[in-house]
Scaffold this motif. Structure first.
Motif, short mmCIF file in Angstrom:
data_model
loop_
_atom_site.label_atom_id
_atom_site.label_comp_id
_atom_site.label_asym_id
_atom_site.label_seq_id
_atom_site.Cartn_x
_atom_site.Cartn_y
_atom_site.Cartn_z
N MET A 180 47.36 -32.58 -58.50
CA MET A 180 47.68 -32.85 -57.09
C MET A 180 48.40 -31.65 -56.48
O MET A 180 48.14 -31.27 -55.33
N VAL A 181 49.32 -31.06 -57.23
CA VAL A 181 50.03 -29.87 -56.72
C VAL A 181 49.02 -28.76 -56.44
O VAL A 181 49.08 -28.09 -55.40
N GLN A 195 52.62 -25.82 -66.05
CA GLN A 195 51.57 -26.51 -65.27
C GLN A 195 51.88 -26.50 -63.78
O GLN A 195 51.05 -26.95 -63.00
N VAL A 196 53.06 -26.03 -63.41
CA VAL A 196 53.41 -25.97 -61.99
C VAL A 196 53.10 -24.54 -61.51
O VAL A 196 53.63 -23.58 -62.08
N PRO A 197 52.24 -24.41 -60.49
CA PRO A 197 51.85 -23.06 -60.07
C PRO A 197 53.07 -22.24 -59.63
O PRO A 197 54.02 -22.79 -59.06
N SER A 201 44.68 -26.24 -65.04
CA SER A 201 45.50 -27.30 -65.61
C SER A 201 44.60 -28.28 -66.37
O SER A 201 43.37 -28.24 -66.25
N GLY A 202 45.25 -29.14 -67.13
CA GLY A 202 44.52 -30.14 -67.91
C GLY A 202 45.51 -31.04 -68.61
O GLY A 202 46.71 -30.96 -68.36
N GLN A 203 45.00 -31.90 -69.49
CA GLN A 203 45.89 -32.80 -70.24
C GLN A 203 46.49 -32.00 -71.40
O GLN A 203 45.79 -31.69 -72.35
N SER A 204 47.80 -31.69 -71.31
CA SER A 204 48.41 -30.75 -72.27
C SER A 204 49.35 -31.41 -73.26
O SER A 204 49.79 -30.76 -74.21
#
Ligand SMILES: NC(=O)c1ccc[n+]([C@@H]2O[C@H](COP(=O)([O-])OP(=O)(O)OC[C@H]3O[C@@H](n4cnc5c(N)ncnc54)[C@H](O)[C@@H]3O)[C@@H](O)[C@H]2O)c1
Ligand SMILES: O=c1ccn([C@@H]2O[C@H](COP(=O)(O)OP(=O)(O)O[C@H]3O[C@H](CO)[C@H](O)[C@H](O)[C@H]3O)[C@@H](O)[C@H]2O)c(=O)[nH]1
Length: 340
Positions: free
Chosen positions: A16-17, A40-42, A180-183
């Motif tokens: 979403m971000v 994961q946060v740009p 991003s993805g499920q990390s």
């Protein structure tokens, strides 16, 4: 006009971000990093490490960042864990949401989007499941989310705030651009685990239950690509900002795949024939969850772009491979601001 994303360092929140940043929106993230990752946060998006149930912190962030909308992803998400730890789930998903919504009301935030779940329906008798279906959750996870839905309904009726509640079905895949993805290493989701088995990170994959009343005896789920889900949130935000009414909507594609069909897809896409073992049922699993999607299509104009199981699996597999090749991908690159 800043959008505050709680849980924005997590799997869905980070997408979403990205979607908000791609749309040129001012965004900030509040995350306690319990299952999320700084990386994961740009870059350029402010990240505050803190608890979404810390009302005083929330009031300060709303004021300092000029927050006009909140998208609330933060929460605990593992259905079987909620069965063994209901107190933890009611605290993190219900009690802390109450504090967040209280801060929003007091801080004059008018628009609120909440991550709910198909688990609020329990074991519905009719499929696909319409939003008007009976809500009888069979896990504390589903009940903890339903209570938050009810709080929001009553608070919207009493105060100057509107909400969109999105009930996600099974979210899978990864950002098609690989950002991003499920990390989370201990994630329990079927598609992630199957990808790990295909990449040799697991010796085998368990199939939990083969005696459900479904076509092949394994559970059926409606898998939605995480990027489509993020776009649905952007549409929901546009709807609220245009003065639209409060809504509660399913987020899925309206078709289901069994556990065995998902495993076949992962084997097909990866080209790897990993070992599959039959295992007992897992606590809290309903046999079949498939969304009716008329409402989100008609009210938000939602049109899926990646409604294809092989495409979802291919994106998930690419992300899993990237994690494997760069074990550092999920490790902090920079320090978040600390709350307080
Ligand atoms: N993944 C799915 O298939 C699915 C399906 C339905 C609903 N949902 C809902 O979507 C939301 C996001 O799920 P996800 O899959 O991205 O999970 P996730 O665990 O990757 O993300 C949750 C994020 O919230 C953070 N967090 C948890 N508790 C917090 C707290 N008290 N304060 C601040 N941050 C906190 C975590 O660190 C993490 O970054 C959840 O609310 C979940 O219930 C997920
Ligand atoms: O190794 C595994 C993992 C999962 N499964 C099965 O695969 C199906 C999907 O399981 P997931 O763990 O991927 O997803 P859930 O349906 O349990 O739950 C997900 O979707 C729900 C809504 O449908 C909730 O919102 C929840 O947060 C989210 O994790 C279930 O039947 C599960 O028993 C297996 O057979 N083997």
């Amino acid at each position: 006009m800043t959008v505050l994303v709680t849980g924005g360092a997590g799997y869905i929140g980070s997408h979403m971000v990205l979607a908000l940043a791609d749309a040129g929106r001012e965004t900030m993230v509040l995350d306690d990093l319990s299952t999320g990752f700084v990386a994961q946060v740009p870059d350029g998006v402010p990240l505050v490490r803190g608890d979404c149930g810390d009302e005083a912190l929330l009031k300060r962030l709303i004021r300092e960042f000029g927050v006009t909308a909140i998208v609330h992803f933060a929460g605990s998400i593992v259905v079987p864990d909620s069965v063994t730890n209901p107190l933890g789930y009611y605290l993190n998903n219900t009690v802390r949401s109450r504090a967040l919504i209280a801060a929003a009301v007091e801080g004059g935030v008018r628009n609120f989007i909440f991550s709910s779940t198909a688990a609020v329906y329990g074991e519905p008798e009719v499929s696909p499941i319409a939003e008007s279906s009976a809500m009888q959750p069979i896990s504390p996870y589903g009940a903890s989310k339903l209570m938050t839905e009810w709080m929001l309904r009553d608070i919207v009726a009493a105060h100057d705030i509107r909400s969109v509640v999105l009930r996600y079905f099974n979210v899978a895949g990864a950002d098609p651009q690989g950002r991003s993805g499920q990390s989370f290493p201990r994630a329990t989701h079927l598609i992630k685990l199957a990808c790990q088995a295909a990449l040799g990170q697991r010796s085998h994959l368990d199939v939990f239950g083969q005696d459900y009343a479904t076509p092949d005896g394994t559970c059926v789920r409606d898998y939605i690509h995480v990027s489509d889900l993020a776009r649905a949130h952007v549409l929901a935000l546009d709807h609220l900002e245009d003065g639209g009414e409060s809504l509660t909507m399913n987020c899925g594609y309206g078709r289901g795949f069994s556990v065995l069909e998902v495993i076949e897809a992962v084997k097909r896409v990866s080209g790897v024939d990993f070992e599959v073992r039959l295992a007992p049922r897992r606590a809290g699993d309903p046999p079949s969850l498939v969304a009716a999607t008329d409402l989100i299509r008609s009210r938000l104009g939602f049109k899926p772009a990646r409604d294809d199981l092989d495409l979802i699996v291919a994106d998930a597999l690419r992300w899993e491979l990237a994690l494997q090749q760069n074990a550092q991908a999920a490790v902090s690159k920079r320090e978040p601001a600390l709350a307080g």
